[in-house]
Design an enzyme around this catalytic site. Sequence first.
Site, short mmCIF file in Angstrom:
data_model
loop_
_atom_site.label_atom_id
_atom_site.label_comp_id
_atom_site.label_asym_id
_atom_site.label_seq_id
_atom_site.Cartn_x
_atom_site.Cartn_y
_atom_site.Cartn_z
CB SER A 84 -0.93 0.00 1.22
OG SER A 84 -1.84 -1.07 1.16
CE LYS A 143 3.94 5.14 13.41
NZ LYS A 143 2.90 4.34 12.68
#
Length: 352
Positions: free
Chosen positions: A19, A208
């Site tokens: 993607s 993160k």
Amino acid sequence: MDSKNSSNEKVIGVVGVGSFGTAIANMLAEKNNVIVYARKKEVVHEINSNHSAQGKKLDSSILATNEPKDICERCDILFFMIPSSGFLEVVRTFAPFLFPYHLIIHGTKGLSLNLKPGETLDTVKRLNRNQILTMSEVILQETVAVRVGCLAGPNLSKELIQGQPAATVIASKYNEVILEGQRLLRSEKFQVYGNSDIIGVELSGVLKNIIAIAAGALAGLGLGENAKGLLISRGMVEMVHLSNALGGSVKSVFGLAGIGDLVTTCNSVDSRNYTVGYKLAKGESLEEILASMDEVAEGINTVLIIKAFLETTGLRAPITENLYKVLFEDLEIEEALQFLMKYPFSVDVDFV
């Protein structure tokens, strides 16, 4: 060579057509000639015949090859967009065809292990910093390439493909790499910043993902915005301490690759890591979740590696530690949340 054009014209290369790789290839194709590398011949044929990669639309000008030598000979600048689980293998495949003149920018938010032959994470259990590699360190260790950079930030592939406004940061020790990345990618809808702290930027993008899994779990439990605000703020503090322990600058955590990406992935159902946490909270097992996903959620491997790293330090990372127990030791998410609510944080900010 399985490619539509064998000219010697220099083009920009993109390695990987997942993607994110597809999104970056399309953005590069707005101003440049682009060739992409895909390992499977059937994917190369699909790209060259139908202008799509596993159903994802590609610009009609983009060509494809499945030969590393071909793309390395035709491209001085390469964007590596490979999941961390296969990054080392791909870099080793490309290594014989890479030279010091190549400029490489990767977009992989993950870590790799630097272990002795026969060792695994299960046998080592405790990791020191030298046994943990960022993706730029993998490239530098495995190839003769010198000019290496990374691309990181709040860059959800779906939104990039739709042409929605976004920004990223190109990080490198070499200003030339930053300037080339900006020249190639910057547009009216895509801002590109620079940062010389490549390790700090890479670590921010990696760490993160842990907090994003936890944010998905909170959403799956039906908890509110106050809880999410608590998680993101405490997660940022945890990222600062972990990044500092691993050799990154605190400042990078406050940039696009850190807090920018953190806020985005902790609020988006399009984030794979957020989705893992959400489904866990809804009662699905990790095995079921992974089996249902087309692409890798990098945060899972990151939790494993950081947990092993914590064993060698006196550092506490309560979100990471409890998420590890949820993922791999059958701790109920509700119990992990109760522990975090009772954890004796006494200072709001302790790193400035």
